[in-house]
Enzyme design. Structure first.
Site, PDB file in Angstrom:
ATOM      1  N   CYS A 129      -8.108  -1.736  -6.609  1.00  0.00           N
ATOM      2  CA  CYS A 129      -7.093  -1.003  -7.376  1.00  0.00           C
ATOM      3  C   CYS A 129      -5.792  -0.944  -6.599  1.00  0.00           C
ATOM      4  O   CYS A 129      -5.670  -0.193  -5.628  1.00  0.00           O
ATOM      5  CB  CYS A 129      -7.594   0.401  -7.686  1.00  0.00           C
ATOM      6  SG  CYS A 129      -6.395   1.437  -8.546  1.00  0.00           S
ATOM      7  N   CYS A 174      -3.938   2.399  -6.777  1.00  0.00           N
ATOM      8  CA  CYS A 174      -4.596   3.428  -5.969  1.00  0.00           C
ATOM      9  C   CYS A 174      -4.275   3.258  -4.482  1.00  0.00           C
ATOM     10  O   CYS A 174      -3.975   4.229  -3.784  1.00  0.00           O
ATOM     11  CB  CYS A 174      -6.113   3.369  -6.137  1.00  0.00           C
ATOM     12  SG  CYS A 174      -6.715   3.499  -7.816  1.00  0.00           S
ATOM     13  N   ASP A 175      -4.352   2.025  -3.997  1.00  0.00           N
ATOM     14  CA  ASP A 175      -4.353   1.782  -2.558  1.00  0.00           C
ATOM     15  C   ASP A 175      -3.183   0.955  -2.034  1.00  0.00           C
ATOM     16  O   ASP A 175      -3.064   0.772  -0.820  1.00  0.00           O
ATOM     17  CB  ASP A 175      -5.660   1.067  -2.164  1.00  0.00           C
ATOM     18  CG  ASP A 175      -6.886   1.887  -2.517  1.00  0.00           C
ATOM     19  OD1 ASP A 175      -6.795   3.124  -2.467  1.00  0.00           O
ATOM     20  OD2 ASP A 175      -7.928   1.293  -2.853  1.00  0.00           O
TER      21      ASP A 175
END
Length: 306
Positions: free
Chosen positions: A130, A133-134
């Site tokens: 992701c 997300c990261d």
């Protein structure tokens, strides 16, 4: 007999549980593993509102779970193997059979993994599924993206705004992404491509340091040094236990209407299991809240019929 059984204790399922219990419904959540789903495997979540300094995925999901408990939601940790529908009564089969007036399916989807050495070892330590997300953790660093579809290339474009260099590794000699997305990536100076290649191994000690690649046409091998790798080779919806009468799309995702109801009256779908454009904790929470309005209407209609 429950008013509603929710299958899956991810952010969508737990939000639905909180709202259902607050509405006075006798509610149970069935979950195979630990509460939280994919979100609980994310080291730090920085894009969920209310946490300006970020919050760990496990910590946030445990707060969700504690809140479901505080409202009296019963949680049963069992693997659901099937659903049976007999008129207005729905039956969820796990280690035992449970009956409910309605079901909310929130069993989510899991990233399709490469299945190579080092992938699970370095998940959260250089391996991610992701970018939104990261990606921030790789600011001004070099990363690789594995895949050639829309998701992979869109994520590569997103990462190009954060990282110093993004290298797309694709097993074919052309992308599968839509033309407009391809064009943007091919014109982006930060995005580079390694064609006709696959990842054999993910290498490192405490965290990822390199990828072992090989060209599927020439069989030539190379060691590619990189700070992180984002794998986008698709998702697998957790829908294999659903009855054949429930309509899924060609990839196995649940089809729902504007009210999050499936083609079977009284069975709803929320979160990553349903066909949708964006899969994030925030959108899962939105589904979990919205479905209760549909649930209220369903029960009101049933009472009107009797």
């Amino acid at each position: 007999m429950y008013d509603v059984i929710i299958i899956g204790a991810g952010p969508a399922g737990m939000t639905a549980g909180i709202y259902a219990a607050r509405a006075g419904y006798k509610t149970m959540i069935m979950e195979t593993g630990a509460p939280g789903g994919q979100a609980s495997t994310t080291e730090t979540i920085e894009n969920y509102p209310g946490f300006p300094g970020g919050v760990s995925g496990p910590e946030l999901m445990m707060k969700f779970y504690e809140q479901t408990v505080s409202f009296g939601v019963e949680t049963v940790f069992q693997h659901v193997t099937s659903i049976e529908v007999e008129g207005n009564i729905k039956k969820v089969i796990g280690d035992a059979a449970y009956e409910a007036r309605s079901i909310i399916i929130a069993s989510g989807a899991r990233p399709r993994v490469l299945g190579v050495n080092g992938e699970s070892k370095f998940r959260g330590k250089g391996v991610s599924y992701c970018a939104t997300c990261d990606g921030f953790f790789f600011k001004n660093r070099e990363v690789a993206v594995v895949g050639g579809g829309d998701a992979a290339i869109e994520e590569a474009l997103y990462l190009s705004k954060i990282c110093s260099k993004v290298t797309v590794i694709h097993r074919r000699d052309k992308l599968r992404a839509t033309k407009i997305v391809q064009d943007r990536a091919l014109k982006n100076e930060k995005i580079h491509f390694i064609w006709d290649s696959v990842v054999d191994d993910i290498i490192g000690e405490n965290s990822l340091t390199a990828l072992s690649l090989h060209n599927v046409k020439t069989q030539q091998r190379q060691l590619f040094t990189v700070d992180g790798v984002f794998i986008f080779v698709g998702y697998i919806p957790n829908s294999d236990y659903l009855p054949a009468s429930i309509i899924l799309d060609q990839r196995g995702y649940l089809l729902t209407d504007d009210y999050l109801q499936t083609n079977i009256s009284g069975i709803f779908g929320i979160g990553d299991i349903r066909q949708k454009n964006l899969r994030q904790v925030a959108t899962a929470v939105g589904d979990g809240a919205a479905v209760i309005t549909a649930l209220d209407k369903y029960f009101a209609d049933k009472e009107g019929e009797s």
